[in-house]
Design a protein around this motif. Structure first.
Motif, PDB file in Angstrom:
ATOM      1  N   ALA A 115      90.705  44.232  80.016  1.00  0.00           N
ATOM      2  CA  ALA A 115      89.240  44.305  79.876  1.00  0.00           C
ATOM      3  C   ALA A 115      88.603  42.914  79.847  1.00  0.00           C
ATOM      4  O   ALA A 115      87.692  42.656  79.060  1.00  0.00           O
ATOM      5  N   GLY A 116      89.133  42.020  80.681  1.00  0.00           N
ATOM      6  CA  GLY A 116      88.519  40.701  80.802  1.00  0.00           C
ATOM      7  C   GLY A 116      88.989  39.658  79.788  1.00  0.00           C
ATOM      8  O   GLY A 116      88.604  38.503  79.861  1.00  0.00           O
ATOM      9  N   LEU A 117      89.845  40.043  78.828  1.00  0.00           N
ATOM     10  CA  LEU A 117      90.351  39.061  77.857  1.00  0.00           C
ATOM     11  C   LEU A 117      91.454  38.223  78.502  1.00  0.00           C
ATOM     12  O   LEU A 117      92.097  38.661  79.453  1.00  0.00           O
ATOM     13  N   ASP A 118      91.701  37.008  77.965  1.00  0.00           N
ATOM     14  CA  ASP A 118      92.833  36.240  78.501  1.00  0.00           C
ATOM     15  C   ASP A 118      94.080  36.430  77.632  1.00  0.00           C
ATOM     16  O   ASP A 118      95.093  35.766  77.809  1.00  0.00           O
ATOM     17  N   THR A 119      93.990  37.377  76.694  1.00  0.00           N
ATOM     18  CA  THR A 119      95.177  37.742  75.911  1.00  0.00           C
ATOM     19  C   THR A 119      95.666  39.116  76.354  1.00  0.00           C
ATOM     20  O   THR A 119      94.940  39.859  77.014  1.00  0.00           O
ATOM     21  N   LEU A 120      96.918  39.430  75.971  1.00  0.00           N
ATOM     22  CA  LEU A 120      97.523  40.707  76.357  1.00  0.00           C
ATOM     23  C   LEU A 120      98.249  41.287  75.145  1.00  0.00           C
ATOM     24  O   LEU A 120      98.954  40.563  74.435  1.00  0.00           O
ATOM     25  N   ALA A 121      98.065  42.587  74.907  1.00  0.00           N
ATOM     26  CA  ALA A 121      98.763  43.280  73.817  1.00  0.00           C
ATOM     27  C   ALA A 121     100.036  43.915  74.380  1.00  0.00           C
ATOM     28  O   ALA A 121      99.969  44.692  75.333  1.00  0.00           O
ATOM     29  N   LEU A 122     101.192  43.559  73.811  1.00  0.00           N
ATOM     30  CA  LEU A 122     102.494  44.009  74.322  1.00  0.00           C
ATOM     31  C   LEU A 122     103.294  44.677  73.225  1.00  0.00           C
ATOM     32  O   LEU A 122     103.296  44.233  72.071  1.00  0.00           O
TER      33      LEU A 122
END
Ligand code: TXA
Ligand code: MG
Length: 309
Positions: A115-122
């Motif tokens: 959604a446009g963030l530069d982080t990622l939930a893994l």
């Protein structure tokens, strides 16, 4: 609830896992069992498949998804693993911990996932069926909880169908979820510090939250809503209330008569679903101790008790 799909229920044996993987590889939507709650999975590298998740859930497009992986290797291909991230993964994966990390710019992921963030939930789940499915798919799977946006999370195939029947291709039936509460979400910062964005089954040493504290965009004040008023800290019940009990407070549905918080977590959403279905127009819930996984239970209950704007 009707939609355009004839949602099939697939038994989670070896054949069923192969069938579910086929649907997913072709870009379909399958609700899948995990150790926390049922997830609504789609391949994370397909814009079209991911768009269908948002559509089926009625999820706002600003709310990013958790990407589920089969291995650390697969995770490392998508985001930066600092020493701190490696340590947390070594300690808690596979299991109910989601790590928010800096995403790799070239990672093979649909834009809508983050959604446009530069982080990622893994997250690397521990449920044997989900692990087998991830192996069989060969691709990471994006999966939010398998419920209509804002409604109670599902811990059984029946809960999934109650809100998504006709809106998804299939449910992979792996029985009831063991933990019953969504994963702990921890953000690992560049300086190695860790912040809890959502409390969950794993309790971690972390820095206190700074600022307003709603960084996980899905952590809206009103969530997990059963569609009727919810009263917390109830020790007795009114005639028009469905009481959810705990410990000495016995209810129509009781989270844990022996006061066990792990048992209470595993039954929380089933009791909320029961309360939502009952003829009583209100729900009351006994006090839950604010310790261990009780912190995550109370977090969910406060949101369930908050009326949407
Ligand atoms: O246990 C779980 O985590 C389950 C199972 C299916 O894995 N999944 C789940 O997904 O709870 P969902 O979509 O219901 O909740 C994911 C949360 C949302 O609050 C979202 O805003 C947050 O994770 N999130 C996702 N990506 C994020 C990011 N890059 N930064 C901060 N928060 C993020
Ligand atoms: Mg959810």
């Amino acid at each position: 609830m009707s939609g355009n799909y004839a949602t099939e229920t697939i038994t989670a044996d070896a054949q069923g896992v192969v069938r579910a993987a086929q649907i997913l590889r072709a870009g379909g939507l399958v609700a899948v069992p995990t150790e926390t709650v049922y997830g609504l999975a789609a391949r994370a590298d397909s814009e079209e498949a991911v768009a269908r998740i948002y559509e089926a859930k009625g999820r706002p497009s600003f709310n990013p998804l958790i990407v589920h992986v089969a291995s650390l290797e697969q995770a490392r291909a998508l985001a930066d693993f600092s020493a701190q991230a490696e340590r947390l993964a070594a300690e808690h994966w596979p299991g109910p911990l989601t790590l928010v990390l800096q995403r790799h710019r070239g990672a093979a992921l649909a834009e809508a996932v983050t959604a446009g963030l530069d982080t990622l939930a893994l997250r690397m789940p521990s449920h044997p069926v989900m692990r087998a499915l991830l192996e069989e798919c060969g691709a990471p799977l994006a999966a939010p909880s398998a419920n209509r946006s804002g409604f109670i999370s599902p811990t059984s195939p029946a809960h999934v169908l109650a809100s998504l029947d006709g809106r998804i291709d299939a449910v992979l039936d792996g029985g009831a979820c063991e933990r019953g509460l969504e994963s702990t979400i921890a953000a690992v910062r560049a300086d190695g510090s860790v912040q809890i964005l959502r409390p969950g089954p794993i309790t971690l040493e972390a820095s206190p939250m700074k600022g307003r504290g709603i960084e996980a965009p899905g952590q809206l004040a009103s969530h997990y809503a059963p569609g009727k008023p919810v009263r917390l800290m109830a020790s007795e019940v009114a005639p028009d209330e469905f009481l959810i009990g705990f410990g000495e407070v016995a209810g129509e549905c009781t989270l844990s008569a022996r006061g066990d918080l792990l048992e209470a977590a595993s039954r929380l959403y089933a009791c909320l679903h029961e309360g939502a279905r009952s003829d009583k127009p209100r729900i009351a819930i006994a006090p839950i101790p604010e310790e261990g996984v009780g912190i995550a239970i109370n977090d969910r209950l406060r949101r369930a008790a908050t009326t949407p704007d």
